[in-house]
Write a protein that holds these residues in place. Structure first.
Motif, short mmCIF file in Angstrom:
data_model
loop_
_atom_site.label_atom_id
_atom_site.label_comp_id
_atom_site.label_asym_id
_atom_site.label_seq_id
_atom_site.Cartn_x
_atom_site.Cartn_y
_atom_site.Cartn_z
N LEU A 1 -19.26 33.79 -1.65
CA LEU A 1 -18.23 33.23 -2.53
C LEU A 1 -16.97 34.10 -2.51
O LEU A 1 -15.85 33.60 -2.51
N ASP A 2 -17.17 35.40 -2.49
CA ASP A 2 -16.03 36.32 -2.41
C ASP A 2 -15.28 36.11 -1.10
O ASP A 2 -14.05 36.13 -1.07
N GLY A 3 -16.03 35.93 -0.01
CA GLY A 3 -15.39 35.68 1.28
C GLY A 3 -14.59 34.40 1.28
O GLY A 3 -13.47 34.33 1.82
N ASP B 1 -15.14 38.13 5.73
CA ASP B 1 -14.72 37.12 4.77
C ASP B 1 -14.78 35.72 5.37
O ASP B 1 -15.18 34.76 4.70
N VAL B 2 -14.37 35.61 6.61
CA VAL B 2 -14.42 34.31 7.28
C VAL B 2 -15.86 33.81 7.37
O VAL B 2 -16.14 32.63 7.10
N PHE B 3 -16.78 34.69 7.70
CA PHE B 3 -18.19 34.28 7.76
C PHE B 3 -18.67 33.80 6.39
O PHE B 3 -19.40 32.82 6.28
N GLY B 4 -18.26 34.50 5.33
CA GLY B 4 -18.63 34.05 3.99
C GLY B 4 -18.05 32.69 3.67
O GLY B 4 -18.73 31.83 3.09
N GLY B 5 -16.80 32.47 4.04
CA GLY B 5 -16.18 31.18 3.80
C GLY B 5 -16.84 30.06 4.58
O GLY B 5 -17.00 28.94 4.08
#
Length: 261
Positions: free
Chosen positions: A84-86, A240-244
């Motif tokens: 979620l942070d990503g 971050d991209v992976f999290g998104g």
């Protein structure tokens, strides 16, 4: 190519993407390859835990909405909100409209900007709404939705780590996993997850075989579109991209599963 270290790969993915007390013993690209290839297994565990809590609350009389909220909260708790942070960070980076290096700097800041807040609100609302729809049908459909969405979400990570995907920074999780998965391996994992989702849908009838398999395919496609856009804007992928990508795939899968009833 050297043999993939599956035990080290499992430690890598569970120790990196969950709060489980798993010590990562290797942080090299070979271990990362094994970890990203078996990322859907982490999703299976997270989704299973989420489904268990949701079904328990449903049986205790909490109702579909509260069961859905709990189900959506479990993945966040089991990942320390990492994904979620990503998602919030890339929303701020993309929403800034600034050049790649400035956008990457914005994403590294610890605070969350307005684009990130708005994105999180709507994504979580969509997840809860879709899960409520599933639990309203039956506890089994709600549980299946939780497991399929979490597994499809981690499949998006496997596909995004395939050969040819560049890293936006020379350090961090994105640099550790970018391009480590052979294309053939990524395709094989994708096919396996899709077939497994279809098998789960078979418990409810022929139509649900197509629905659950399609949920995985559409989730992967949505994550792929976001990945390509991020590479155009940032020059590559980051943690971050992976999290998104994970949150995008999870939400997309849930929405597909909620349609057409």
């Amino acid at each position: 190519m050297s043999k993939t270290p599956w035990p080290d790969g499992l430690r890598f993915i569970f120790g990196t993407l969950t709060v489980l007390p798993v010590r990562v013993t290797r942080w090299d690209r070979e271990a990362a390859r094994g970890g990203m290839l078996c990322a859907p297994l982490a999703g299976l565990l997270v989704g299973g835990c989420a489904a268990t809590l949701g079904v328990l609350l449903l049986f205790l009389g909490a109702g579909p909405l509260l069961a859905a909220v709990a189900t959506a909260a479990v993945p966040a708790a089991l990942t320390r909100g990492l994904h979620l942070d990503g998602l919030a960070d890339i929303a701020d980076g993309l929403g800034s409209g600034k050049p790649a290096q400035d956008a990457l700097r914005i994403m590294k800041q610890s605070d969350i900007g307005p684009f990130g807040v708005i994105t999180l609100v709507f994504v979580l609302l969509a997840q809860v709404a879709a899960l409520t729809r599933a639990y309203d049908d039956s506890w089994a459909r709600g549980a299946l939705a939780a497991v399929v969405s979490a597994t499809a979400a981690r499949l998006a990570l496997t596909l995004a780590a395939r050969t040819g995907v560049p890293a936006a920074r020379p350090e961090g999780l994105g640099a550790a996993v970018a391009g480590v998965v052979p294309v053939g391996g990524a395709v094989a994992v994708g096919v396996a997850v899709t077939l497994a989702a279809g098998a789960g849908g078979a418990l409810f009838g022929p139509y649900d075989i197509t629905r659950t398999a399609l949920a995985v395919v559409v989730a992967a496609a949505a994550a792929e579109l976001l990945r390509r856009h991020c590479i155009r804007r940032f020059g590559g992928v980051t943690g971050d991209v992976f999290g998104g990508l994970e949150e995008t795939a999870a939400t997309t899968a849930l929405v597909v599963l909620a349609l057409g009833r």
